[in-house]
Scaffold this motif. Structure first.
Motif, mmCIF file in Angstrom:
data_model
loop_
_atom_site.group_PDB
_atom_site.id
_atom_site.type_symbol
_atom_site.label_atom_id
_atom_site.label_comp_id
_atom_site.label_asym_id
_atom_site.label_seq_id
_atom_site.Cartn_x
_atom_site.Cartn_y
_atom_site.Cartn_z
ATOM 1 N N HIS A 126 59.599 53.644 15.832
ATOM 2 C CA HIS A 126 59.080 53.954 14.492
ATOM 3 C C HIS A 126 59.078 52.689 13.636
ATOM 4 O O HIS A 126 59.892 52.487 12.744
ATOM 5 N N ASP A 127 58.098 51.885 13.887
ATOM 6 C CA ASP A 127 58.061 50.472 13.535
ATOM 7 C C ASP A 127 57.402 50.207 12.184
ATOM 8 O O ASP A 127 56.308 50.707 11.904
ATOM 9 N N LEU A 128 58.063 49.374 11.374
ATOM 10 C CA LEU A 128 57.484 48.816 10.155
ATOM 11 C C LEU A 128 57.324 47.302 10.244
ATOM 12 O O LEU A 128 56.976 46.663 9.255
ATOM 13 N N LEU A 129 57.577 46.729 11.396
ATOM 14 C CA LEU A 129 57.453 45.280 11.549
ATOM 15 C C LEU A 129 55.991 44.844 11.610
ATOM 16 O O LEU A 129 55.623 43.814 11.055
ATOM 17 N N GLY A 130 55.186 45.598 12.321
ATOM 18 C CA GLY A 130 53.787 45.236 12.488
ATOM 19 C C GLY A 130 52.877 46.145 11.692
ATOM 20 O O GLY A 130 53.313 46.874 10.816
ATOM 21 N N THR A 131 51.605 46.081 11.989
ATOM 22 C CA THR A 131 50.659 46.939 11.295
ATOM 23 C C THR A 131 49.615 47.434 12.290
ATOM 24 O O THR A 131 49.775 47.266 13.510
ATOM 25 N N ARG A 132 48.569 48.043 11.785
ATOM 26 C CA ARG A 132 47.552 48.671 12.625
ATOM 27 C C ARG A 132 46.730 47.635 13.387
ATOM 28 O O ARG A 132 46.475 46.539 12.890
ATOM 29 N N CYS A 133 46.294 48.002 14.593
ATOM 30 C CA CYS A 133 45.305 47.174 15.281
ATOM 31 C C CYS A 133 43.969 47.313 14.553
ATOM 32 O O CYS A 133 43.712 48.320 13.895
ATOM 33 N N ASP A 134 43.128 46.290 14.659
ATOM 34 C CA ASP A 134 41.867 46.335 13.918
ATOM 35 C C ASP A 134 40.784 45.578 14.671
ATOM 36 O O ASP A 134 41.072 44.718 15.511
ATOM 37 N N PRO A 135 39.514 45.877 14.381
ATOM 38 C CA PRO A 135 38.420 45.246 15.124
ATOM 39 C C PRO A 135 38.217 43.777 14.789
ATOM 40 O O PRO A 135 37.602 43.040 15.572
ATOM 41 N N TYR A 136 38.748 43.346 13.645
ATOM 42 C CA TYR A 136 38.589 41.948 13.256
ATOM 43 C C TYR A 136 39.445 41.043 14.145
ATOM 44 O O TYR A 136 38.976 40.011 14.636
ATOM 45 N N VAL A 137 40.698 41.419 14.343
ATOM 46 C CA VAL A 137 41.566 40.655 15.236
ATOM 47 C C VAL A 137 41.054 40.753 16.673
ATOM 48 O O VAL A 137 41.065 39.768 17.419
ATOM 49 N N ASN A 138 40.601 41.944 17.055
ATOM 50 C CA ASN A 138 40.088 42.118 18.413
ATOM 51 C C ASN A 138 38.921 41.169 18.683
ATOM 52 O O ASN A 138 38.850 40.523 19.728
ATOM 53 N N ARG A 139 38.001 41.071 17.717
ATOM 54 C CA ARG A 139 36.856 40.164 17.879
ATOM 55 C C ARG A 139 37.335 38.719 17.968
ATOM 56 O O ARG A 139 36.824 37.922 18.767
ATOM 57 N N MET A 140 38.337 38.381 17.146
ATOM 58 C CA MET A 140 38.861 37.024 17.122
ATOM 59 C C MET A 140 39.492 36.647 18.468
ATOM 60 O O MET A 140 39.334 35.522 18.957
ATOM 61 N N LEU A 141 40.209 37.601 19.088
ATOM 62 C CA LEU A 141 40.934 37.308 20.313
ATOM 63 C C LEU A 141 40.101 37.471 21.577
ATOM 64 O O LEU A 141 40.365 36.808 22.579
ATOM 65 N N THR A 142 39.106 38.370 21.535
ATOM 66 C CA THR A 142 38.365 38.686 22.751
ATOM 67 C C THR A 142 36.882 38.354 22.675
ATOM 68 O O THR A 142 36.214 38.312 23.706
ATOM 69 N N GLY A 143 36.366 38.185 21.468
ATOM 70 C CA GLY A 143 34.934 37.963 21.305
ATOM 71 C C GLY A 143 34.106 39.223 21.444
ATOM 72 O O GLY A 143 32.877 39.154 21.468
ATOM 73 N N GLU A 144 34.760 40.386 21.498
ATOM 74 C CA GLU A 144 34.060 41.651 21.678
ATOM 75 C C GLU A 144 34.324 42.590 20.501
ATOM 76 O O GLU A 144 35.363 42.520 19.848
ATOM 77 N N ASP A 145 33.375 43.487 20.248
ATOM 78 C CA ASP A 145 33.527 44.508 19.204
ATOM 79 C C ASP A 145 33.984 45.815 19.825
ATOM 80 O O ASP A 145 33.515 46.223 20.888
ATOM 81 N N PHE A 146 34.912 46.479 19.138
ATOM 82 C CA PHE A 146 35.396 47.799 19.549
ATOM 83 C C PHE A 146 35.681 48.576 18.281
ATOM 84 O O PHE A 146 36.433 48.115 17.424
ATOM 85 N N GLY A 227 46.710 40.357 32.085
ATOM 86 C CA GLY A 227 46.954 41.750 32.440
ATOM 87 C C GLY A 227 46.267 42.757 31.559
ATOM 88 O O GLY A 227 46.393 43.966 31.778
ATOM 89 N N ALA A 228 45.539 42.302 30.547
ATOM 90 C CA ALA A 228 44.879 43.236 29.628
ATOM 91 C C ALA A 228 43.771 43.997 30.350
ATOM 92 O O ALA A 228 43.029 43.439 31.154
#
Length: 274
Positions: A126-146, A227-228
């Motif tokens: 029950h984590d407050l350290l991080g936050t939600r995943c988002d398509p902006y970071v995904n695009r930045m890391l993978t070059g793909e839209d989801f 491994g992703a």
């Protein structure tokens, strides 16, 4: 170890009151539904009601947002909750709202994972350290839209209530197991929840809630890096139940008042007619 930085009577909780609510066998079920995999849903929880999130077909992480239903400018403040309560919350911890309101929106009444504690790798749930995943970071890391990251799921969920992407905020990651590694970097590991585990909170105000079933599922498969792969096989729905406690249990209860500070932050108003 140094003591907690934030202390005081304002942080005290009437544990007996919330324990009675958690053990109420006479509560009335007033709403129940499931949030399907990789989706989001928003719903209202009236003040004085209980809301339970539960794993259904298997372990699953959920990203939770909360707003004051009457004024969505007041919303859950993950960072301050992390300071006032803990980085990983459980029974009797409170979920606090943003300035200038600063009051508990909800209080956790039950958590079947509260005894998980800290595992051998420093993970907690029950984590407050991080936050939600988002398509902006995904695009930045993978070059793909989801389009089905938690941020996007929450955006779609709150749209029927007149809210937008700008209203979606840092989340409580329910059932998520996280920590900080030896490099002081955030890690996520497989969710320890099993079917039937639940996390329950009491609505201190009329709440608008929104939940995303994370597209990472139970987070047992890496989302980025070596491994992703698509973790759809480890995605499950999350069940939601809303209960009305017996009226007698709420006798004498008052809604929390907004923060008492009414100053102007040192700003001086002009003296008209002087």
């Amino acid at each position: 170890m140094p003591p907690a930085a934030y202390q005081g009577r304002a942080l005290d909780v009437d544990q007996d009151f919330y324990r009675r609510l958690a053990g109420d066998d006479g509560r009335e079920l007033v709403d129940a539904f499931e949030v399907p995999i990789r989706s989001g849903r928003a719903w209202r929880v009236p003040a004085g009601h209980l809301c339970r999130l539960k794993t259904v077909g298997g372990p699953q992480v959920g990203d939770l947002n909360l707003w004051n239903a009457a004024d969505p400018r007041e919303r859950f403040w993950a960072a301050r909750t992390r300071q006032l309560q803990r980085a990983h919350v459980s029974t009797f911890d409170r979920l606090w709202s943003t300035l200038p309101f600063l009051r508990p929106l909800a209080t956790i009444t039950a958590d079947t994972l509260e005894n998980y504690g800290e595992d051998d790798e420093g993970g907690r749930v029950h984590d407050l350290l991080g936050t939600r995943c988002d398509p902006y970071v995904n695009r930045m890391l993978t070059g793909e839209d989801f389009d089905f990251h938690c941020h996007s799921n929450l955006v779609r969920a709150v749209a029927p209530f007149g809210l937008t992407e700008f209203d979606v905020h840092d989340v409580l990651n329910v059932f998520q197991c996280t920590g900080l590694n030896d490099e002081d970097r955030y890690f996520m590991k497989a969710c320890p929840a099993r079917p039937g585990d639940h996390f329950e909170f009491f609505a201190e105000l009329d709440l608008l809630c929104a939940l995303s079933t994370c597209p990472g599922g139970d987070l047992s498969i890496p989302l980025w890096g070596p491994g992703a792969r698509d973790p759809i096989d480890v995605c499950h729905p999350i069940g939601v139940e809303v209960f009305k406690p017996r009226d007698a249990l709420l006798d004498g209860r008052r809604e929390p008042e907004r923060a008492a500070y009414r100053g102007l932050h040192g700003v001086r108003l002009p003296e008209w007619g002087a």
